[in-house]
Design an enzyme around this catalytic site. Structure first.
Site, PDB file in Angstrom:
ATOM      1  N   THR A 109       0.969  -1.123  -0.010  1.00 48.23           N
ATOM      2  CA  THR A 109       0.193   0.155   0.114  1.00 48.23           C
ATOM      3  C   THR A 109       0.848   1.190   0.059  1.00 48.23           C
ATOM      4  O   THR A 109       0.622   2.492  -0.758  1.00 48.23           O
ATOM      5  CB  THR A 109      -0.905  -0.144   1.209  1.00 48.23           C
ATOM      6  OG1 THR A 109      -1.939  -1.064   1.239  1.00 48.23           O
ATOM      7  CG2 THR A 109      -1.866   1.250   1.269  1.00 48.23           C
ATOM      8  N   SER A 156       1.277  -7.537  -0.853  1.00 50.35           N
ATOM      9  CA  SER A 156       2.037  -8.399   0.156  1.00 50.35           C
ATOM     10  C   SER A 156       1.291  -9.899  -0.125  1.00 50.35           C
ATOM     11  O   SER A 156       1.937 -10.846   0.692  1.00 50.35           O
ATOM     12  CB  SER A 156       1.950  -7.915   1.487  1.00 50.35           C
ATOM     13  OG  SER A 156       0.599  -7.684   1.836  1.00 50.35           O
TER      14      SER A 156
END
Length: 332
Positions: free
Chosen positions: A15, A57
């Protein structure tokens, strides 16, 4: 000759590195290390950067983490006095624990990310990255192992959990507390976790498969056996202090004879008990049948630790010893 801290910054995406990727406004990883550094004030450090991965991730795996650990060791050998790693927060509690257990030495490894991407109002990435730099550059951070820095709090990798899906205060240490904080732009150390010797990264790290299942109300376990047959080990996240429905006991006992089965708590806070309850499916019953106590380790960290041990060829005695040694809360 310079006395400035020499940091290496490795980016993995996430992010903190997201940018608009479609007309819908949804974001995807796209920013590199130089882009992230543009948001920071000038720091009195020497900094080397590398865009190691560019992934959300959830796509990171043990092969990526092993390569990251090797690169960190290379950066340390080349003179880095601190390491900063940026990645997505969804799996940072697992990747940080992997690094904590497999990279030795005193050089701090500081991981950070963001809960708000750069296109949102008030993105937290720049502040988190700046805080991570300050921790990695501070002599007090030496010997802490791997830590996660978010929202001006420093969490030890062995304790940290992502406990909220969207809040900037998502990261907590349920079984302990933050081991440090950023106060007036300086790192303040509150406690120092005990160090562990590094575990080997085995040659079968990418081939090993460790399953994880959670006990659930009314579970009959019919699906568990075919699932477990295709794994090299299993973590069962039991109710409360380490309990499962009694109908699961024969199957778990059978599996524990064939492969390591670790008993954790699905509460993710507090330990698995050892000798409080004695009914079928209780912690005492399961441990007597060969399951391995995860202690204070939550199921996700227990799975990482079991993966590392199994892939390195550890036998049941060694696995039991390491879990016993690793699952306690100790600070200095």
């Amino acid at each position: 000759m310079t006395d400035k801290p020499r940091l290496s910054m490795l980016t993995l995406g996430g992010t903190i590195a997201m940018t608009s990727g479609s007309d819908s406004g949804a974001v995807v990883p796209g920013l590199d290390a130089d882009d992230l550094l543009k948001t920071l004030p000038e720091l009195d450090i020497e900094l080397v950067t590398a865009d190691f991965r560019q992934l959300p991730s959830p796509d990171l795996g043990f092969t990526d983490l092993a390569a990251l650990a090797t690169r960190i060791e290379q950066e340390i050998a080349a003179g880095a006095t601190g390491i900063v790693v940026t990645q997505g927060t969804d799996t940072i509690e697992e990747s940080s624990y992997f690094l904590d257990r497999t990279v030795g030495g005193d050089v701090p490894i500081v991981m950070t990310g963001a809960m708000r991407h750069p296109q949102q109002a008030g993105p937290d990435g720049p502040a988190n990255l700046l805080a991570a730099m300050r921790v990695a550059a501070d002599p007090d951070a030496r010997g802490l192992g791997c830590v996660v820095v978010m929202s001006d709090e420093i969490h030890a990798a062995r304790y940290v959990r992502k406990s909220h899906s969207t809040s900037t205060g998502a990261f907590t240490s349920p079984n302990a507390a933050p081991i440090g904080r950023i106060v007036e732009q300086e790192f303040v150390l509150l406690s120092r976790p005990r160090q562990y010797p590094p575990l080997p990264r085995g040659p079968k790290l990418s081939e090993t498969s460790i399953g994880m299942v959670h006990a659930a109300l009314g579970d009959d376990g019919n699906w568990l056996k075919p699932f477990a047959e295709h794994t090299d080990g299993l973590v069962i996240a039991g109710f409360g202090g380490g309990h499962v429905p009694s109908r699961l006991v024969p199957l778990l006992a059978e599996l524990a004879e064939a492969k390591p089965v670790v008993l954790a708590s699905r509460t993710s806070s507090g330990p698995v008990l050892r000798r409080t309850y004695g009914y079928p499916g209780s912690e005492q019953d399961l441990l007597s049948r060969g399951l391995i106590n995860a202690g204070f380790l939550d199921p996700f960290k227990a799975r990482v630790l079991l993966h590392v041990l199994v892939s390195a060829g550890a036998d049941r005695t060694e696995i039991t010893r390491v879990f016993h040694d690793s699952s306690e809360i100790r600070v200095t």
